[in-house]
Design an enzyme around this catalytic site. Sequence first.
Site, PDB file in Angstrom:
ATOM      1  N   GLY A 123       0.721  -1.320   0.059  1.00 49.43           N
ATOM      2  CA  GLY A 123       0.010  -0.071   0.150  1.00 49.43           C
ATOM      3  C   GLY A 123       0.716   1.244  -0.019  1.00 49.43           C
ATOM      4  N   GLY A 264      12.000 -12.614   0.018  1.00 50.74           N
ATOM      5  CA  GLY A 264      11.056 -13.135  -0.944  1.00 50.74           C
ATOM      6  C   GLY A 264       9.990 -12.203  -0.967  1.00 50.74           C
ATOM      7  CE1 TYR A 471       2.789   5.269  15.894  1.00 50.45           C
ATOM      8  CE2 TYR A 471       1.799   3.681  17.290  1.00 50.45           C
ATOM      9  CZ  TYR A 471       2.166   4.390  15.968  1.00 50.45           C
ATOM     10  OH  TYR A 471       1.911   3.359  15.015  1.00 50.45           O
TER      11      TYR A 471
END
Length: 554
Positions: A123, A264, A471
Amino acid sequence: MKGNRYSLSGKRLDGLLPFIESEMMVKVDISKEAFLDRCDFSEASSQPIDVDLLGKASSFVSISVAERIRHGTGHCQEDIYAIRSGEALRIPDAVAWPINEDHLCEIVSLAKAHLWCVIPFGGGTNVSQATRCPPIQVEPRPIISVDMTQMNRILWVSEENGLAHVEAGITGRALVEEMNRRGFTIGHEPDSYEFSTLGGWIATKASGMKRNKYGNIEDIVRGVRVVGANGVLAHGYKGANGCGREAGSFDITSLIIGSEGCLGVIGSAVIRIWRLPKKKDFGSVLFPDFEHGIRFTKNVSELGRMIPASCRLLDNEHFRLGHALRPESESIIDTAKRAITSFIASISFSLDPKKVVCATILYEGSSEEVNNQKKAIGRLSRMHGGVQVGASIGRAGYELTFMIAYLRDFAMSYHFLGESFETFVPWSGLLALITATKERILKEHKARDLPGKPFVGCRVTQLYHEGVCLYFYFCMSFKNVASASAVFTEIEHAAREEILEHGGLLSHHHGVGKVRSSFLQAINSPALQEAALLTKHAFDPENIFAARNGAYAS
């Protein structure tokens, strides 16, 4: 905020600009935007690539500059600043969109045969520079960005086993909506879930806001299929998906989780699913200061089966920012006072606007479970001097998480740089780490004689037995600041040094990427680093998957 996606969309936010000017001691001139005189984006030199050959192994291939810029960047402030300022970056030589596992295998085979590199792309929401291309001096080979978003099917759902097999390119929003339509939830809701993908969650070892109830991505993913340098990496008897606990097995899933595209390309995964909860509700609690809030969250972490799906604590800086974003005229503190007096006719209660903090709660489960969770939260709130102020504030606080990135990018237009960075912190060192990190940012900002003062806030987002995910948010004015993004990055780097010095970890769920890779030498022992490199060589001897993230940055 335009549109209708969020609760604040279409509403005037009259308190935001005065808050910024007061908090950061700068004057905002909305008539003067940054980047109006930006230079054109300068491409790094590219090596020749056979686009027609690549196109035969993909549903679509693009070499347009716009697509390549998009696929060569993520969403950290350095990426957005580089795009908007016209900074020269190495970008992929081509972007390919596979539609199935066979396509993936063909693309990797071509890369192996023609000495191309492959960097998976989901995304584009990473904040660690994970999808940035290494400089051409480091990696002279052509680079292919493999966009996974066309591999977005739900391959099967087993209601009896509580499992689903899903292609890795599906976005969180699409996966949630489809599972909800079938009567299930995936239990994983990171801040970026609207745009981030299942493969990206696995590659970065993601965590969601409802971790308390459903776990992190490593608890949700039960098996993976990965296209590696020598073919498909998978585990299961006669092609079946081995999705239960199995002693003695070589566990490809645990190796791939957190591998950041370096071993991968994740093609699909088997994930756990749950029946949709019968009841869902929000709550919020105000506390007189951060210390009271921390003691509350510590007790919440000990609730066991009665713990809410999400419990997050905002410090005072975050609380005041949230208050500035409220479109309503009534303050949250006024709401708290009314909540108190509705139960007690006369009471003397004081919440200092410069100290008060807020916890937002999300309840999920059966009616009985939600009622028990609410009772437990009510008991702990009273124990720690808190005041419950209702579902609407809790819901607004929860939804604000999805809007922070838009606010950051909007602020950049008016000479502000901002970024969040997370860590895991043990309970024993939490308050000391927060104090030291905030002080370090203020010190670094002052030493550079930057305009105004920085905004520095923090919030506790996920609770564990041994500590929390924490955070930090850091924002600074860059008006008339040369090399502004580099200066911001220096201060952020110093903040991470302080976090590590006080017992915090390098990353809780954003991954390491390229942004944090320089810290690994001080964290990994030489033997562990060598083992990581040997593992990489065993999986990918020609270094086809050459993103150079994390332990594979060198």
